[in-house]
Design an enzyme around this catalytic site. Sequence first.
Site, mmCIF file in Angstrom:
data_model
loop_
_atom_site.group_PDB
_atom_site.id
_atom_site.type_symbol
_atom_site.label_atom_id
_atom_site.label_comp_id
_atom_site.label_asym_id
_atom_site.label_seq_id
_atom_site.Cartn_x
_atom_site.Cartn_y
_atom_site.Cartn_z
ATOM 1 N N TYR A 187 24.294 22.826 -10.883
ATOM 2 C CA TYR A 187 24.514 23.938 -11.813
ATOM 3 C C TYR A 187 25.201 25.115 -11.133
ATOM 4 O O TYR A 187 25.870 25.903 -11.786
ATOM 5 C CB TYR A 187 23.179 24.427 -12.384
ATOM 6 C CG TYR A 187 22.731 23.721 -13.636
ATOM 7 C CD1 TYR A 187 22.531 22.346 -13.655
ATOM 8 C CD2 TYR A 187 22.491 24.442 -14.804
ATOM 9 C CE1 TYR A 187 22.100 21.708 -14.796
ATOM 10 C CE2 TYR A 187 22.073 23.808 -15.954
ATOM 11 C CZ TYR A 187 21.871 22.447 -15.944
ATOM 12 O OH TYR A 187 21.447 21.818 -17.082
ATOM 13 N N LYS B 55 17.045 10.842 -6.683
ATOM 14 C CA LYS B 55 17.918 9.668 -6.705
ATOM 15 C C LYS B 55 18.284 9.373 -5.254
ATOM 16 O O LYS B 55 19.459 9.379 -4.860
ATOM 17 C CB LYS B 55 19.153 9.970 -7.579
ATOM 18 C CG LYS B 55 20.034 8.762 -7.880
ATOM 19 C CD LYS B 55 19.425 7.768 -8.850
ATOM 20 C CE LYS B 55 20.289 6.540 -8.989
ATOM 21 N NZ LYS B 55 19.638 5.452 -9.753
ATOM 22 N N ASP C 115 15.915 7.411 -12.767
ATOM 23 C CA ASP C 115 16.093 6.465 -13.875
ATOM 24 C C ASP C 115 14.769 5.818 -14.251
ATOM 25 O O ASP C 115 14.428 5.674 -15.428
ATOM 26 C CB ASP C 115 17.175 5.416 -13.543
ATOM 27 C CG ASP C 115 17.038 4.810 -12.149
ATOM 28 O OD1 ASP C 115 16.211 5.306 -11.354
ATOM 29 O OD2 ASP C 115 17.749 3.837 -11.857
ATOM 30 N N ASP D 256 16.570 19.262 -16.322
ATOM 31 C CA ASP D 256 17.127 19.602 -17.634
ATOM 32 C C ASP D 256 16.998 18.403 -18.567
ATOM 33 O O ASP D 256 16.519 18.510 -19.700
ATOM 34 C CB ASP D 256 18.598 19.998 -17.470
ATOM 35 C CG ASP D 256 19.257 20.302 -18.802
ATOM 36 O OD1 ASP D 256 18.623 20.996 -19.624
ATOM 37 O OD2 ASP D 256 20.389 19.840 -19.031
ATOM 38 N N ASP E 32 13.879 17.568 -21.760
ATOM 39 C CA ASP E 32 14.145 17.301 -23.183
ATOM 40 C C ASP E 32 13.460 16.001 -23.608
ATOM 41 O O ASP E 32 12.885 15.912 -24.693
ATOM 42 C CB ASP E 32 15.659 17.175 -23.454
ATOM 43 C CG ASP E 32 16.294 18.503 -23.813
ATOM 44 O OD1 ASP E 32 15.795 19.547 -23.329
ATOM 45 O OD2 ASP E 32 17.286 18.516 -24.579
#
Length: 365
Positions: free
Chosen positions: A143, A193, A225, A249, A253
């Site tokens: 970001y 990851k 994942d 982020d 959600d």
Amino acid sequence: MNYKIALIRGDGIGPEIVDETVKIIDRVGEKFGHAFEYVEVLLGGCATDAVGKSYPDGTAQRCKSCDAVLLGAVGGPKWGSDRPAQERPETALLAIRKDLGLYANLRPAALRPALADACPLKKETAEKGIDLLMVRELTGGIYFGKRDRYQTEDRGVECTDLMAYSEKEIERIGRRAFEMARLRRKKVTSVDKANVLETSRLWRSVMNRLAEEYADVEYEDVLVDNCAMQLVRDPGQFDVVVTENMFGDILSDEASMITGSIGLLPSASMGDGAPALYEPIHGSAPDIAGQDRANPIATILSAAMMFRYSFKLAAEADAIEAAVDKALADGWRTADIARAGESVVGTKRMGEVIRDNIWVQLEGI
Ligand code: IPM
Ligand code: MG
């Protein structure tokens, strides 16, 4: 006590949900004997319209003069990605997070008892309960890394977004996660990851070091994942989930949806000093703006977090959360959480019902 709260109403449904929340804060003030002063802060698309930039000069200073910041939502199609950066609402959101040093974003996702039916997962999965806290790193990673856009000779335009993390940044968010876990069920899941990314390998080594220090807290590493999959397979396994900015982020959600509605979930963004910033995790929902249809609960619960974390007023926070739970248990529903056939109320009525529940509760004391 007197508290000063910066209000960022923002765009879309932002003003409506902040209005209802302010009325609830004032009601809590009346009942518990506190006074609140509000400082209006212009930020987002509305600021672009008013003064030509989404993050007007002095915004951070205005916020810093307050004890806490309450934000509704910013953004909308009117200020899309074709606009220059300084006119885009998202730029302002990232800037305020950075300028206030809000590196720790706490996003609790809990299935509220009255809404167990709203959970889209299998009944036997929902019955195990969902009560997790996503701890998202908020001021680093992709970001905030260097971006570039350039013309190549043979491949057209090429762009890069740099993802960078330092040990120091990872350690401070990691400590937050372990400290929060100690106040909850004492389990930390760190998401990365590491099978691909160098930043993730650093992330994992720092987290593992912290896990030794916080030996009383159960710890595991999970690949992002796999985490996305586990969240819908068996979310009850998670207590505190800590991860970097972009993974957080996306996963937050997902976590919100399994609790029934993104319209229910609050968040707190904090640094090492005051003020912290409180906001619903949902966006500005421009399609329903100004129609008295938005669910104000996520913002109201964000105010509860503000009482708990910034003002250290736990009884007041409990009162707000109990008032929300009572409204839901009594069957009050906004459109986003209503099932077929259930009657629906608007933003204002939902706010009023919750406000009145704060009254009822105190009469019972
Ligand atoms: C969020 C939002 C923001 C983010 C956007 C609006 C920049 O999605 O708070 O989760 O990506 O951080
Ligand atoms: Mg998001």
